[in-house]
Scaffold this motif. Structure first.
Motif, mmCIF file in Angstrom:
data_model
loop_
_atom_site.group_PDB
_atom_site.id
_atom_site.type_symbol
_atom_site.label_atom_id
_atom_site.label_comp_id
_atom_site.label_asym_id
_atom_site.label_seq_id
_atom_site.Cartn_x
_atom_site.Cartn_y
_atom_site.Cartn_z
ATOM 1 N N LEU A 3 -7.733 -12.144 8.699
ATOM 2 C CA LEU A 3 -6.810 -11.068 9.059
ATOM 3 C C LEU A 3 -6.420 -10.350 7.772
ATOM 4 O O LEU A 3 -5.743 -10.921 6.927
ATOM 5 C CB LEU A 3 -5.570 -11.640 9.754
ATOM 6 N N PHE A 4 -6.892 -9.111 7.628
ATOM 7 C CA PHE A 4 -6.621 -8.332 6.420
ATOM 8 C C PHE A 4 -5.604 -7.259 6.776
ATOM 9 O O PHE A 4 -5.868 -6.394 7.610
ATOM 10 C CB PHE A 4 -7.904 -7.695 5.892
ATOM 11 N N CYS A 5 -4.433 -7.311 6.146
ATOM 12 C CA CYS A 5 -3.335 -6.400 6.478
ATOM 13 C C CYS A 5 -3.069 -5.448 5.314
ATOM 14 O O CYS A 5 -3.216 -5.818 4.150
ATOM 15 C CB CYS A 5 -2.067 -7.191 6.776
ATOM 16 N N VAL A 6 -2.663 -4.237 5.661
ATOM 17 C CA VAL A 6 -2.314 -3.239 4.656
ATOM 18 C C VAL A 6 -0.929 -2.688 4.977
ATOM 19 O O VAL A 6 -0.428 -2.841 6.086
ATOM 20 C CB VAL A 6 -3.356 -2.097 4.600
ATOM 21 N N GLN A 7 -0.327 -2.040 3.965
ATOM 22 C CA GLN A 7 1.021 -1.524 4.130
ATOM 23 C C GLN A 7 1.072 -0.003 4.263
ATOM 24 O O GLN A 7 2.109 0.554 4.589
ATOM 25 C CB GLN A 7 1.894 -2.005 2.976
ATOM 26 N N TRP A 8 -0.037 0.673 3.952
ATOM 27 C CA TRP A 8 -0.119 2.126 4.053
ATOM 28 C C TRP A 8 -1.353 2.492 4.875
ATOM 29 O O TRP A 8 -2.400 1.863 4.725
ATOM 30 C CB TRP A 8 -0.276 2.766 2.668
ATOM 31 N N PRO A 9 -1.251 3.555 5.695
ATOM 32 C CA PRO A 9 -2.450 3.998 6.436
ATOM 33 C C PRO A 9 -3.604 4.362 5.508
ATOM 34 O O PRO A 9 -4.772 4.131 5.837
ATOM 35 C CB PRO A 9 -1.964 5.228 7.217
ATOM 36 N N GLU A 10 -3.285 4.898 4.322
ATOM 37 C CA GLU A 10 -4.329 5.295 3.368
ATOM 38 C C GLU A 10 -5.169 4.096 2.909
ATOM 39 O O GLU A 10 -6.326 4.251 2.533
ATOM 40 C CB GLU A 10 -3.710 5.981 2.146
ATOM 41 N N GLN A 11 -4.584 2.902 2.903
ATOM 42 C CA GLN A 11 -5.317 1.708 2.463
ATOM 43 C C GLN A 11 -6.385 1.302 3.477
ATOM 44 O O GLN A 11 -7.341 0.617 3.107
ATOM 45 C CB GLN A 11 -4.347 0.543 2.232
ATOM 46 N N GLN A 12 -6.256 1.730 4.705
ATOM 47 C CA GLN A 12 -7.233 1.347 5.729
ATOM 48 C C GLN A 12 -8.604 1.947 5.472
ATOM 49 O O GLN A 12 -9.600 1.406 5.929
ATOM 50 C CB GLN A 12 -6.730 1.740 7.125
ATOM 51 N N ARG A 13 -8.680 3.047 4.733
ATOM 52 C CA ARG A 13 -10.004 3.622 4.449
ATOM 53 C C ARG A 13 -10.821 2.726 3.513
ATOM 54 O O ARG A 13 -12.029 2.814 3.467
ATOM 55 C CB ARG A 13 -9.871 5.042 3.921
ATOM 56 N N PHE A 14 -10.163 1.841 2.764
ATOM 57 C CA PHE A 14 -10.880 0.917 1.868
ATOM 58 C C PHE A 14 -11.251 -0.393 2.552
ATOM 59 O O PHE A 14 -12.125 -1.108 2.084
ATOM 60 C CB PHE A 14 -10.023 0.588 0.634
#
Length: 166
Positions: A144-155
């Motif tokens: 489960l890989f979580c991010v805190q900003w929508p922009e991080q999802q592109r990576f």
């Protein structure tokens, strides 16, 4: 990730054994901010022996990893040996990290904790314009890989947007 996902059910289950792995400083602060979740479970911490880590983790079970980790092969090997020992001894159900370098051997060697060991990685809040080295190294073995900003999802394809955790 759908709320009915089996992995989400696993990481929200009661009576988990959690291994929390991070460097000290901001990574530790972000992981501590998740206390409403991890405080209900049996846990063990892995971080660096720094003044802030010692004071913030007073009363917690802690093992200190070897630092620096970035591009230091000797400490990578020492932390890999430490990971093997702790994964076998603790047999965590979940390994959680906010980075940085100390997390890499724990995520890659997690199978030594047993088949139940799952990994959850939370990308740090302060890296929006590029992925972190630890995030890139841990991503292939993260459940489960979580991010805190929508922009991080592109990576990180398939990551879950949590929003700011602190």
């Amino acid at each position: 990730m759908p709320s009915s996902s089996p992995l989400r059910a696993e990481v929200t289950a009661k009576n988990l054994k959690i291994l929390l792995v991070c460097s000290s400083g901001g990574h530790l602060t972000q992981l501590i901010s998740l206390a409403p979740w991890w405080s209900e479970h049996e846990r063990h911490w892995v971080t660096f022996d720094t003044e802030d880590a010692v004071s913030k983790l007073e009363g917690e079970r802690v093992t200190f990893a070897h630092s620096p980790t970035t591009r230091n092969v000797v400490n990578l090997l020492r932390n890999a040996r430490l990971a093997l020992h702790l994964l076998r001894r603790e047999s965590p159900d979940v390994i959680v990290s906010t980075g940085a370098g100390a997390a890499v051997p724990f995520f890659w060697l997690r199978r030594f904790a047993g088949p139940q060991a799952r990994t959850v990685y939370l990308e740090v809040i302060d890296r929006v314009d590029s992925p972190t080295l630890t995030g890139r190294l841990c991503r292939p073995v993260t459940d489960l890989f979580c991010v805190q900003w929508p922009e991080q999802q592109r990576f990180y394809r398939g990551s879950v947007l949590l929003g700011k955790v602190w």
